[in-house]
Design a protein around this motif. Structure first.
Motif, PDB file in Angstrom:
ATOM      1  N   ASP A  65     -59.136 -58.548  50.411  1.00 24.36           N
ATOM      2  CA  ASP A  65     -58.697 -58.924  51.569  1.00 24.36           C
ATOM      3  C   ASP A  65     -57.319 -57.989  52.008  1.00 24.36           C
ATOM      4  O   ASP A  65     -57.443 -57.749  53.181  1.00 24.36           O
ATOM      5  CB  ASP A  65     -58.109 -60.404  51.340  1.00 24.36           C
ATOM      6  CG  ASP A  65     -57.418 -60.779  49.881  1.00 24.36           C
ATOM      7  OD1 ASP A  65     -57.638 -59.656  49.252  1.00 24.36           O
ATOM      8  OD2 ASP A  65     -56.471 -61.343  49.667  1.00 24.36           O
ATOM      9  N   GLU A  69     -56.686 -55.817  55.631  1.00 25.04           N
ATOM     10  CA  GLU A  69     -55.752 -56.095  56.484  1.00 25.04           C
ATOM     11  C   GLU A  69     -54.865 -54.868  56.471  1.00 25.04           C
ATOM     12  O   GLU A  69     -54.434 -54.408  57.718  1.00 25.04           O
ATOM     13  CB  GLU A  69     -54.639 -57.193  55.823  1.00 25.04           C
ATOM     14  CG  GLU A  69     -55.377 -58.401  56.139  1.00 25.04           C
ATOM     15  CD  GLU A  69     -54.419 -59.520  55.482  1.00 25.04           C
ATOM     16  OE1 GLU A  69     -54.399 -60.673  56.093  1.00 25.04           O
ATOM     17  OE2 GLU A  69     -53.883 -59.420  54.242  1.00 25.04           O
TER      18      GLU A  69
ATOM     19  N   ASP B   3     -61.607 -68.535  64.660  1.00 28.43           N
ATOM     20  CA  ASP B   3     -61.048 -67.276  64.279  1.00 28.43           C
ATOM     21  C   ASP B   3     -61.746 -66.598  63.000  1.00 28.43           C
ATOM     22  O   ASP B   3     -61.463 -66.920  61.792  1.00 28.43           O
ATOM     23  CB  ASP B   3     -59.684 -67.501  63.743  1.00 28.43           C
ATOM     24  CG  ASP B   3     -59.010 -66.178  63.350  1.00 28.43           C
ATOM     25  OD1 ASP B   3     -59.671 -65.163  63.497  1.00 28.43           O
ATOM     26  OD2 ASP B   3     -57.816 -66.179  63.288  1.00 28.43           O
ATOM     27  N   ARG B   5     -61.820 -63.781  61.797  1.00 24.39           N
ATOM     28  CA  ARG B   5     -60.853 -62.855  61.036  1.00 24.39           C
ATOM     29  C   ARG B   5     -60.235 -63.780  59.716  1.00 24.39           C
ATOM     30  O   ARG B   5     -60.416 -63.520  58.577  1.00 24.39           O
ATOM     31  CB  ARG B   5     -59.804 -62.174  61.769  1.00 24.39           C
ATOM     32  CG  ARG B   5     -58.845 -61.340  60.955  1.00 24.39           C
ATOM     33  CD  ARG B   5     -57.683 -60.850  61.919  1.00 24.39           C
ATOM     34  NE  ARG B   5     -56.940 -60.062  61.035  1.00 24.39           N
ATOM     35  CZ  ARG B   5     -55.950 -60.220  60.172  1.00 24.39           C
ATOM     36  NH1 ARG B   5     -55.573 -61.702  60.110  1.00 24.39           N
ATOM     37  NH2 ARG B   5     -55.019 -59.444  59.608  1.00 24.39           N
ATOM     38  N   ALA B   6     -59.626 -64.748  60.109  1.00 20.16           N
ATOM     39  CA  ALA B   6     -59.117 -65.739  59.165  1.00 20.16           C
ATOM     40  C   ALA B   6     -60.110 -66.454  58.355  1.00 20.16           C
ATOM     41  O   ALA B   6     -60.088 -66.507  57.125  1.00 20.16           O
ATOM     42  CB  ALA B   6     -58.354 -66.883  59.923  1.00 20.16           C
ATOM     43  N   GLU B   7     -61.283 -66.604  58.924  1.00 24.68           N
ATOM     44  CA  GLU B   7     -62.412 -67.281  58.080  1.00 24.68           C
ATOM     45  C   GLU B   7     -62.842 -66.284  56.965  1.00 24.68           C
ATOM     46  O   GLU B   7     -63.252 -66.584  55.816  1.00 24.68           O
ATOM     47  CB  GLU B   7     -63.475 -67.391  58.840  1.00 24.68           C
ATOM     48  CG  GLU B   7     -64.031 -68.994  58.873  1.00 24.68           C
ATOM     49  CD  GLU B   7     -65.091 -69.057  60.026  1.00 24.68           C
ATOM     50  OE1 GLU B   7     -64.763 -69.559  61.089  1.00 24.68           O
ATOM     51  OE2 GLU B   7     -66.329 -68.395  59.957  1.00 24.68           O
ATOM     52  N   LEU B   9     -61.231 -63.667  55.855  1.00 25.70           N
ATOM     53  CA  LEU B   9     -60.395 -63.339  54.721  1.00 25.70           C
ATOM     54  C   LEU B   9     -60.110 -64.592  53.643  1.00 25.70           C
ATOM     55  O   LEU B   9     -59.994 -64.455  52.586  1.00 25.70           O
ATOM     56  CB  LEU B   9     -58.908 -62.900  55.421  1.00 25.70           C
ATOM     57  CG  LEU B   9     -59.025 -61.633  56.155  1.00 25.70           C
ATOM     58  CD1 LEU B   9     -57.673 -61.460  56.958  1.00 25.70           C
ATOM     59  CD2 LEU B   9     -58.996 -60.314  55.157  1.00 25.70           C
ATOM     60  N   GLY B  10     -60.457 -65.803  54.482  1.00 26.08           N
ATOM     61  CA  GLY B  10     -60.413 -66.894  53.540  1.00 26.08           C
ATOM     62  C   GLY B  10     -61.336 -66.819  52.548  1.00 26.08           C
ATOM     63  O   GLY B  10     -61.055 -67.283  51.389  1.00 26.08           O
TER      64      GLY B  10
END
Ligand code: SF4
Lengths: 481, 229
Positions: A65, A69, B3, B5-7, B9-10
């Motif tokens: 992760d 980023e 989103d 991206r957030a999903e 990464l989560g």
């Protein structure tokens, strides 16, 4: 790509009966195995580099992760765009959207397994955009409307004569009497045709062997130089890459590059290793005006933290299939999806489901050569075994096999009964089969005897021999003749 | 729109049983990127300068790059003209718009047509300058920029690269250090090309054919600028 993995047994049966394929597959053994062995032997640090490469990927996966980023931040700073996509459908829609915004009519493509995974060509075509494969092998199979049969040699299932016939069919604007006897003539013809296409294309799409968190570079490794023309000439460059491609630094990528080409083609280094970091900069005379990275998950996040995580170390070198006796016999298409060979047998059930691809982990003789040559030290046989166990638990194995193993388990838990039964069975089988030495057919074992004979037991069971030797004070049975 | 991206990464963090802030994780990543620690570096290129240059030449020739050694910059135009004649190629080159190349004594070769700029489809031969030569595998490092268009490295059928002996390094890592010194930490030019031999393909029955899409011929003019110790 539409999977036919569920039909693996039929696909494999058809493949072994195909003489053309057999001829072409001989080039896999001849072309790859010796070259890899020589390249590895020439570099004393090769085994240390494999360890280091494994450790780099393990570290990166444990912080995936954060590295993603960091990578994204660098791309954005350099004027590129990162698009996160959860599924194949999202990724191909995103790519279509970028192509449409660029007013694209044709796109050139470098070789990308991820593009195969998301069935990009079909999607673009269905939406009026012409995709042109530029890697020679990919170009050939695009003419034939076939999927690749190998991850680094997409047309390895074809003979020169087949390719010549395809060129004559498709390049019908060229004189029919031209000489295409030599492979060099075929290469020159494709070169001439594709040069025009590079310049016409509005968008160039490449894969990525690596993404580098330190500086936002995407790395492509090729021998032909097609990927470089694809990404340099059109006004838009799209990189499609899956999440696990990221590595921390240039030093880390240098370690992995040292094992990649040697494991793949036996070269010390591929002709072209290209690091690109974004769109054209002030004063540049060439290069794309837009730079997009489509980052694809498509099941990888679910492999992380499971017994299949190690497969995410894969750098798609192809060594495991080059050394696989099953692949040598059936080629890549029989596996039914994008990734063939041992890595395909592990990845495919993870990415498209064990219901569809549950047969693939059985495509192994457990000889262990794949793990022995894998530069990233991925324990492929162990993972195939995991899938088999899981498949069994999920009651997906065919009924006779499940029933047979159930009976075995019953006896195995009851040693006295097991010995009695095994002894009886051995004697019975021995009496029946000893004269011929083997069985061609055996009730309940049709799946085994369809493709190989079962050697008839030639004497007492192992346990009986063991007990005798122990009595004789030798502690271990002598090897039986 | 959700989103993604957030999903994603989560999902990664759930699988890793971590959160972004889990103590030590961010530091580990920053430390690793900062340290740029080297892995095992092959000993083969750990040589005195002159032998390192010899190794570069040997390794380059092993992958079908040809090499001509010249004593100084002044001899480069002659070496280019000689190479073209030897290969029966037209006496025309497209050079990169690099003052170091443009400033060479091309006028001493009146029969050679020299133009600078990015590559055109019809260009047969390009001449560019390398940033480094990596002895380990006979690899050239070229970087893009206003004076170094990338198309020159791929579009013409013949690629001539001018490399100075002082630019030869042992392993790839030393080439990265030189590039970082020139560009700054964490900065790369838009494109960096590692080139190891001419273009080739094995896609037809695994037989190696040269000149698949990029240059059929790769020629290095090695300028001896380190003195003959
Ligand atoms: S599993 Fe290993 S050997 Fe197979 S393609 Fe991936 S890295 Fe190469």
């Amino acid at each position: 790509m539409q999977s036919t993995s569920h039909a693996f047994p039929d696909n494999a049966r058809a493949a072994v009966k195909n003489p053309q394929l057999k001829k072409a597959l001989n080039h896999v053994k001849a072309g790859f195995i010796d070259k890899r062995a020589k390249a590895a032997a020439k570099l004393p640090e090769f085994e240390d580099l494999r360890d280091a490469a494994r450790d780099i990927k393990n570290h990166t996966l444990a912080h995936l992760d954060l590295y993603l980023e960091a990578y994204e931040a660098r791309i954005t700073e350099q004027g590129g765009h990162v698009h996160w996509c959860g599924t194949a459908a999202e990724a191909r829609d995103k790519i279509l959207e970028i192509c449409r915004a660029a007013g694209a009519k044709t796109v050139t493509k470098g070789k990308s397994m991820i593009a195969e995974e998301i069935a990009l060509n079909d999607h673009l075509e269905a939406n009026g955009i012409e995709p042109i494969e530029t890697d020679l092998g990919e170009y050939i199979i695009q003419l034939r409307k076939e999927p690749p049969s190998h991850i680094i040699a997409p047309a390895v299932h074809l003979t020169k004569d087949q390719i010549e016939a395809d060129f004559r069919d498709h390049h019908d604007h060229l004189p029919a009497e031209r000489n295409l006897e030599e492979p060099a003539a075929l290469v020159a013809e494709a070169r001439g045709i594709l040069r025009e296409r590079y310049v016409q294309a509005d968008v160039g799409i490449t894969g990525a062997n690596f993404l580098i968190a330190e500086n936002g570079a995407s790395v492509i490794v090729t021998n032909e130089g097609n990927g470089d023309l694809t990404q340099t000439l059109p006004k838009v460059h799209i990189v499609v890459a899956s999440l696990e491609k990221v590595v921390p630094t240039l030093e880390d990528v240098s370690v992995i590059l040292r094992v990649l080409a040697r494991s793949a083609t036996g070269q010390e280094f591929s002709s072209y290793t290209t690091f690109s970091t974004g769109p054209r900069r002030a004063g540049d005379l060439d290069g794309p005006e837009e730079y997009h990275v489509v980052l694809l998950d498509n099941g990888r996040s679910g492999m992380l933290g499971t017994e299949y995580q190690d497969a995410l170390r894969c750098i798609r070198c192809g060594a495991c299939m080059n050394h696989c006796p099953v692949y040598h016999a059936i080629g890549g298409h029989a596996y039914g999806w994008v990734y063939p060979g041992p890595i395909g047998a592990v990845l495919t059930p993870s990415l498209i489901g064990v219901e569809e691809a549950g047969h693939l982990p059985n495509a192994s003789s457990f000889c262990g050569r794949c793990e022995a040559v894998c530069p990233m030290r991925i324990p492929l046989p162990k993972m195939m075994r995991h899938w088999r166990e899981r498949e069994f638990e999920r009651h997906l194995t065919p009924l006779p096999l499940r029933a047979g193993l159930g009976v075995w388990a019953f006896f195995a838990r009851r040693p006295a009964l097991y010995h009695l039964f095994a002894g009886l069975k051995t004697r019975a089988l021995g009496a029946l089969g000893r004269r011929r030495g083997r069985f061609r057919k055996l009730p309940l074992a049709g799946g085994w005897t369809a493709h190989r004979d079962l050697p008839a037991p030639q004497g007492p069971t192992f346990q009986q021999l063991w007990a005798e030797r122990k009595r004789d004070g030798q502690g271990r049975p002598a090897a039986s003749a | 729109m959700t989103d993604r991206r957030a999903e994603i990464l989560g999902r990664l963090r759930r699988s890793l049983k971590a959160v972004a802030e889990t103590p030590g994780r961010g530091e580990a990543v920053q430390a690793r990127i900062g340290a740029k620690a080297r892995g095992p570096v092959p000993a083969r290129s750990d040589l005195p300068r002159r032998e390192m240059v010899t190794l570069f030449v040997e390794q380059a020739e092993a992958v079908a790059t040809s090499v001509a050694r010249v004593a100084g910059d002044g001899e480069v135009p002659q070496a280019v003209a000689d190479y073209l004649k030897g290969q029966n190629l037209p006496a025309e080159v497209r050079i990169s718009p690099d003052p170091a190349l443009e400033g060479l004594a091309w006028s001493e070769q009146p029969l050679l047509k020299v133009e600078s700029g990015r590559a055109r489809l019809e260009d047969a031969t390009s001449v560019t300058a390398a940033l480094a030569g990596v002895a380990e595998t006979g690899t050239l490092m070229l970087a893009s920029g206003p004076t170094a268009p990338t198309t020159l490295n791929f579009l013409p059928e013949n690629h001539i690269v001018v490399l100075r002996a002082s630019q030869v390094v042992g392993p790839y890592e030393d080439a990265w250090d030189r590039l970082r010194a020139a560009e700054g930490e964490g900065q790369l030019p838009r494109t960096v090309n590692f080139i190891t031999g001419p273009s080739r393909t094995g896609d037809i029955e695994q037989t190696i054919q040269m000149g698949a899409h990029g240059p059929r011929r790769l020629h290095v003019i090695l300028v001896e600028d380190e003195g003959q110790a």
